[in-house]
Design a protein around this motif. Structure first.
Motif, PDB file in Angstrom:
ATOM      1  N   ASP A   1     -12.969 -52.528 -56.029  1.00  0.00           N
ATOM      2  CA  ASP A   1     -12.703 -52.246 -57.087  1.00  0.00           C
ATOM      3  C   ASP A   1     -13.130 -50.912 -57.600  1.00  0.00           C
ATOM      4  O   ASP A   1     -14.216 -50.611 -57.548  1.00  0.00           O
ATOM      5  N   ARG A   2     -12.137 -50.128 -57.676  1.00  0.00           N
ATOM      6  CA  ARG A   2     -12.328 -48.563 -57.758  1.00  0.00           C
ATOM      7  C   ARG A   2     -11.740 -47.947 -58.685  1.00  0.00           C
ATOM      8  O   ARG A   2     -10.882 -48.441 -59.545  1.00  0.00           O
ATOM      9  N   TRP A   3     -12.199 -46.644 -59.274  1.00  0.00           N
ATOM     10  CA  TRP A   3     -11.824 -45.875 -60.334  1.00  0.00           C
ATOM     11  C   TRP A   3     -10.422 -45.203 -59.840  1.00  0.00           C
ATOM     12  O   TRP A   3     -10.438 -44.754 -58.860  1.00  0.00           O
ATOM     13  N   ALA A   4      -9.394 -45.237 -60.543  1.00  0.00           N
ATOM     14  CA  ALA A   4      -8.171 -44.538 -60.220  1.00  0.00           C
ATOM     15  C   ALA A   4      -8.191 -43.183 -60.120  1.00  0.00           C
ATOM     16  O   ALA A   4      -7.361 -42.505 -59.769  1.00  0.00           O
ATOM     17  N   GLU A   5      -9.219 -42.431 -61.041  1.00  0.00           N
ATOM     18  CA  GLU A   5      -9.502 -41.004 -60.958  1.00  0.00           C
ATOM     19  C   GLU A   5     -10.857 -40.815 -60.988  1.00  0.00           C
ATOM     20  O   GLU A   5     -11.753 -41.806 -61.279  1.00  0.00           O
ATOM     21  N   PRO A   6     -11.489 -39.649 -60.944  1.00  0.00           N
ATOM     22  CA  PRO A   6     -12.938 -39.376 -60.770  1.00  0.00           C
ATOM     23  C   PRO A   6     -13.439 -40.080 -62.246  1.00  0.00           C
ATOM     24  O   PRO A   6     -12.760 -39.731 -63.235  1.00  0.00           O
ATOM     25  N   LEU A   7     -14.515 -40.729 -62.051  1.00  0.00           N
ATOM     26  CA  LEU A   7     -14.984 -41.258 -63.275  1.00  0.00           C
ATOM     27  C   LEU A   7     -15.233 -40.275 -64.547  1.00  0.00           C
ATOM     28  O   LEU A   7     -15.116 -40.334 -65.625  1.00  0.00           O
ATOM     29  N   ALA A   8     -15.764 -39.079 -64.122  1.00  0.00           N
ATOM     30  CA  ALA A   8     -16.026 -38.208 -64.933  1.00  0.00           C
ATOM     31  C   ALA A   8     -14.505 -37.559 -65.821  1.00  0.00           C
ATOM     32  O   ALA A   8     -14.678 -37.553 -66.817  1.00  0.00           O
TER      33      ALA A   8
ATOM     34  N   LEU B   1      -5.865 -56.917 -34.658  1.00  0.00           N
ATOM     35  CA  LEU B   1      -4.806 -56.608 -35.632  1.00  0.00           C
ATOM     36  C   LEU B   1      -4.715 -57.828 -37.006  1.00  0.00           C
ATOM     37  O   LEU B   1      -4.467 -57.209 -38.009  1.00  0.00           O
ATOM     38  N   ALA B   2      -4.887 -59.204 -36.707  1.00  0.00           N
ATOM     39  CA  ALA B   2      -4.808 -59.912 -37.754  1.00  0.00           C
ATOM     40  C   ALA B   2      -5.854 -59.672 -38.868  1.00  0.00           C
ATOM     41  O   ALA B   2      -5.835 -59.849 -39.813  1.00  0.00           O
ATOM     42  N   ALA B   3      -7.090 -59.318 -38.263  1.00  0.00           N
ATOM     43  CA  ALA B   3      -8.305 -59.064 -39.037  1.00  0.00           C
ATOM     44  C   ALA B   3      -7.924 -57.809 -39.805  1.00  0.00           C
ATOM     45  O   ALA B   3      -8.285 -57.746 -41.134  1.00  0.00           O
ATOM     46  N   CYS B   4      -7.370 -56.826 -39.504  1.00  0.00           N
ATOM     47  CA  CYS B   4      -7.114 -55.519 -40.079  1.00  0.00           C
ATOM     48  C   CYS B   4      -6.020 -55.913 -41.198  1.00  0.00           C
ATOM     49  O   CYS B   4      -6.147 -55.398 -42.289  1.00  0.00           O
ATOM     50  N   GLN B   5      -5.014 -56.922 -41.225  1.00  0.00           N
ATOM     51  CA  GLN B   5      -4.065 -57.033 -41.950  1.00  0.00           C
ATOM     52  C   GLN B   5      -4.444 -57.749 -42.984  1.00  0.00           C
ATOM     53  O   GLN B   5      -4.006 -57.876 -44.251  1.00  0.00           O
ATOM     54  N   SER B   6      -5.662 -58.615 -43.018  1.00  0.00           N
ATOM     55  CA  SER B   6      -6.439 -59.349 -44.014  1.00  0.00           C
ATOM     56  C   SER B   6      -7.271 -58.769 -44.914  1.00  0.00           C
ATOM     57  O   SER B   6      -7.769 -59.377 -45.710  1.00  0.00           O
ATOM     58  N   THR B   7      -7.472 -57.371 -44.761  1.00  0.00           N
ATOM     59  CA  THR B   7      -8.347 -56.680 -45.514  1.00  0.00           C
ATOM     60  C   THR B   7      -7.661 -56.588 -46.836  1.00  0.00           C
ATOM     61  O   THR B   7      -6.677 -56.106 -47.254  1.00  0.00           O
ATOM     62  N   PRO B   8      -8.508 -56.746 -48.020  1.00  0.00           N
ATOM     63  CA  PRO B   8      -7.920 -56.846 -48.978  1.00  0.00           C
ATOM     64  C   PRO B   8      -7.716 -55.558 -49.955  1.00  0.00           C
ATOM     65  O   PRO B   8      -8.258 -54.566 -49.350  1.00  0.00           O
ATOM     66  N   ASP B   9      -6.664 -55.243 -50.526  1.00  0.00           N
ATOM     67  CA  ASP B   9      -5.994 -53.893 -51.145  1.00  0.00           C
ATOM     68  C   ASP B   9      -7.196 -53.773 -52.137  1.00  0.00           C
ATOM     69  O   ASP B   9      -7.583 -54.611 -53.044  1.00  0.00           O
TER      70      ASP B   9
END
Length: 196
Positions: free
Chosen positions: A80-87, A16-24
């Motif tokens: 680090d992701r695109w907020a919408e499809p890159l196209a 549970l602690a490991a899951c909670q430490s996953t970065p957003d």
């Protein structure tokens, strides 16, 4: 036996602690870049221009931002992701950049069936759009202009543009800013080609 039982009881807490430490995930979008100089309308500029097909290589057509490690390897920035499809983001950013560079021209981000006869349609094929490990961005694209419908419209043969923008930093936010600058420079070149 008691130590094993205590370890077994503690294991779910560690999980549970490991899951909670996953970065957003951090979400990014491309931004429109104003032209370096004030854009002047030209006699050959269209009143309306529609963006037609905009094709991306599968390598970058994904939620994660892609970075080139060397000539043969790339990495995806998992958080680090695109907020919408890159196209979609590239289409709306390019449309905005072109509108800023072609005063008096309405740039439609999508060519639809309701286009007036003879409305020119700009098709763009992106061959490469990524940054290297230092943050330097390369945008290699081919574009073509043709009449949307009817005959006798103006056609510009395929033109290939390769834009290289020096690094603004190796972090993902700096890479996205540099990618936005590359789209702005591509818009500069397309606008210049449309004025010829």
């Amino acid at each position: 036996m008691r130590g094993f039982r205590n370890a077994a009881l503690a294991l779910p807490l560690f999980v549970l602690a490991a899951c909670q430490s996953t970065p957003d995930s951090r979400l990014y979008t491309l931004a429109m870049i104003p032209p370096a100089a004030s854009a002047q309308p030209a006699a050959t500029t269209f009143r309306t221009l529609a963006l037609g097909s905009l094709d991306l290589p599968m390598l970058i057509d994904r939620p994660q931002i892609v970075r080139r490690i060397d000539g043969n390897r790339v990495e995806t920035l998992e958080y680090d992701r695109w907020a919408e499809p890159l196209a979609d983001g590239l289409r709306s950013t390019l449309a905005g950049d072109l509108a800023a560079r072609l005063p008096g021209t309405t740039v439609l981000p999508v060519a639809g069936s309701g286009l007036a006869e003879g409305t020119p349609v700009l098709a763009v094929t992106v061959l490469r759009f990524d940054a290297d490990a230092t943050g330097r961005v390369v945008l290699d694209a081919q574009w073509t202009l043709s009449s949307g419908s009817g005959s006798g419209g103006r056609r510009i043969a395929p033109a290939r543009e390769t834009v290289e923008v020096p690094s603004g930093g190796a972090e993902a936010d700096a890479q996205v800013r540099t990618m936005s600058q590359a789209v702005g420079q591509l818009a500069d070149r397309i606008a210049a080609g449309l004025r010829r």
